[in-house]
Design a protein around this motif. Structure first.
Motif, PDB file in Angstrom:
ATOM      1  N   PRO A 114      24.639  40.549  39.392  1.00 46.68           N
ATOM      2  CA  PRO A 114      25.252  40.615  40.717  1.00 46.68           C
ATOM      3  C   PRO A 114      25.045  39.319  41.498  1.00 46.68           C
ATOM      4  O   PRO A 114      23.956  38.736  41.476  1.00 46.68           O
ATOM      5  N   VAL A 115      26.095  38.883  42.187  1.00 48.98           N
ATOM      6  CA  VAL A 115      26.038  37.622  42.932  1.00 48.98           C
ATOM      7  C   VAL A 115      24.908  37.642  43.951  1.00 48.98           C
ATOM      8  O   VAL A 115      24.208  36.634  44.142  1.00 48.98           O
ATOM      9  N   GLU A 116      24.690  38.773  44.606  1.00 54.88           N
ATOM     10  CA  GLU A 116      23.646  38.848  45.626  1.00 54.88           C
ATOM     11  C   GLU A 116      22.266  38.570  45.039  1.00 54.88           C
ATOM     12  O   GLU A 116      21.436  37.878  45.653  1.00 54.88           O
ATOM     13  N   ALA A 155      29.150  29.613  42.588  1.00 59.47           N
ATOM     14  CA  ALA A 155      30.390  28.975  43.041  1.00 59.47           C
ATOM     15  C   ALA A 155      31.565  29.391  42.163  1.00 59.47           C
ATOM     16  O   ALA A 155      32.672  29.665  42.655  1.00 59.47           O
ATOM     17  N   GLU A 156      31.341  29.446  40.849  1.00 58.77           N
ATOM     18  CA  GLU A 156      32.406  29.810  39.919  1.00 58.77           C
ATOM     19  C   GLU A 156      32.806  31.277  40.059  1.00 58.77           C
ATOM     20  O   GLU A 156      33.943  31.648  39.766  1.00 58.77           O
ATOM     21  N   ALA A 157      31.880  32.104  40.534  1.00 58.16           N
ATOM     22  CA  ALA A 157      32.190  33.526  40.695  1.00 58.16           C
ATOM     23  C   ALA A 157      33.180  33.754  41.828  1.00 58.16           C
ATOM     24  O   ALA A 157      33.909  34.757  41.832  1.00 58.16           O
ATOM     25  N   GLY A 158      33.228  32.837  42.792  1.00 63.92           N
ATOM     26  CA  GLY A 158      34.160  32.963  43.900  1.00 63.92           C
ATOM     27  C   GLY A 158      33.929  34.255  44.669  1.00 63.92           C
ATOM     28  O   GLY A 158      32.824  34.528  45.134  1.00 63.92           O
ATOM     29  N   SER A 159      34.982  35.046  44.781  1.00 64.02           N
ATOM     30  CA  SER A 159      34.873  36.333  45.470  1.00 64.02           C
ATOM     31  C   SER A 159      34.470  37.462  44.539  1.00 64.02           C
ATOM     32  O   SER A 159      34.451  38.631  44.937  1.00 64.02           O
ATOM     33  N   ARG A 161      32.053  39.818  42.036  1.00 64.26           N
ATOM     34  CA  ARG A 161      30.807  40.525  42.329  1.00 64.26           C
ATOM     35  C   ARG A 161      29.669  40.121  41.407  1.00 64.26           C
ATOM     36  O   ARG A 161      28.520  40.476  41.638  1.00 64.26           O
ATOM     37  N   GLU A 162      29.989  39.384  40.321  1.00 64.83           N
ATOM     38  CA  GLU A 162      28.965  39.014  39.351  1.00 64.83           C
ATOM     39  C   GLU A 162      29.099  37.548  38.972  1.00 64.83           C
ATOM     40  O   GLU A 162      30.197  36.990  38.961  1.00 64.83           O
ATOM     41  N   ILE A 163      27.950  36.943  38.649  1.00 61.12           N
ATOM     42  CA  ILE A 163      27.989  35.668  37.951  1.00 61.12           C
ATOM     43  C   ILE A 163      27.993  35.978  36.461  1.00 61.12           C
ATOM     44  O   ILE A 163      27.480  37.032  36.033  1.00 61.12           O
ATOM     45  N   GLN A 164      28.580  35.105  35.686  1.00 62.66           N
ATOM     46  CA  GLN A 164      28.628  35.284  34.242  1.00 62.66           C
ATOM     47  C   GLN A 164      28.108  34.015  33.579  1.00 62.66           C
ATOM     48  O   GLN A 164      28.650  32.927  33.795  1.00 62.66           O
TER      49      GLN A 164
END
Length: 201
Positions: A114-116, A155-159, A161-164
């Motif tokens: 999760p981005v958070e 940054a790549e995740a943008g809007s 909900r997750e980074i990958q």
């Protein structure tokens, strides 16, 4: 040889003078000397005990006998400069929790977080770097590299909900914060710190 006062209580901490290893979910894991051992539980009676130990930052877990601590470890006392501050300790522990099946997409070879959570870890680690509070068991440049990985992924995740992270990048992140977990099968022991001979643990 260091003489500890056995039995040690739960959550007692020490510094290992030898490399440590265990078996992780994905492959054999190892970590160099200097790891901080935390007594997770005490098994047995007062006169015959065994310690279940979790090591930070690597996340290695294994068992130590009292005589092994006396031979291959030193107590970590309050105020010791080798001890991480709570922010660093918690941030690395949080990242360690990502290397479990709930976050690992083995079909696409991705670590999804999760981005958070990723943002919170990045902010915490950046604060530690800015304050010059990196403890000796971690490398400042490698830790900075881990922050850069998280910052770029956010940054790549943008809007989204997750980074990958690819398994290769996830392994670089793990190495940067001192974790022994690897998803891509790479070497688990940093070459910059050679193994130290010691008793078999």
């Amino acid at each position: 040889m260091t003489q500890f006062s056995h039995p040690l209580p739960r959550n007692a901490r020490f510094v290992s003078r030898i490399a440590v290893q265990d078996s992780g979910d994905y492959n054999e894991r190892g970590a160099p000397a200097g790891q901080i051992g935390i007594i997770d539980s005490v098994i047995g009676r007062a006169d015959v005990v065994q310690y279940s130990v979790v090591f930070w930052p690597s996340g290695i877990a294994n068992y130590w006998e009292p005589h092994e601590l006396d031979e291959a470890a030193e107590p970590l006392l309050p105020g010791d400069p080798r001890a991480p501050n709570p922010v660093l300790f918690d941030a690395v522990s949080q990242i360690n929790n990502w290397f479990v099946s709930d976050f690992v997409d083995e079909g696409d070879d991705l670590l999804c977080v999760p981005v958070e959570e990723a943002a919170a870890a990045a902010v915490a680690l950046r604060g530690v770097l800015d304050a010059g509070q990196v403890c000796p068991v971690l490398d400042r440049d490698e830790l900075a590299g881990a922050v850069e990985i998280l910052t770029q992924a956010i940054a790549e995740a943008g809007s989204g909900r997750e980074i990958q992270l690819s398994f290769e990048t996830a392994d670089q992140l793990a190495a940067g914060v001192g974790l022994a977990d690897r998803l891509g099968g790479t070497d688990t022991v940093p070459e910059r710190e050679p193994l130290i001979a010691g008793p078999s643990l």
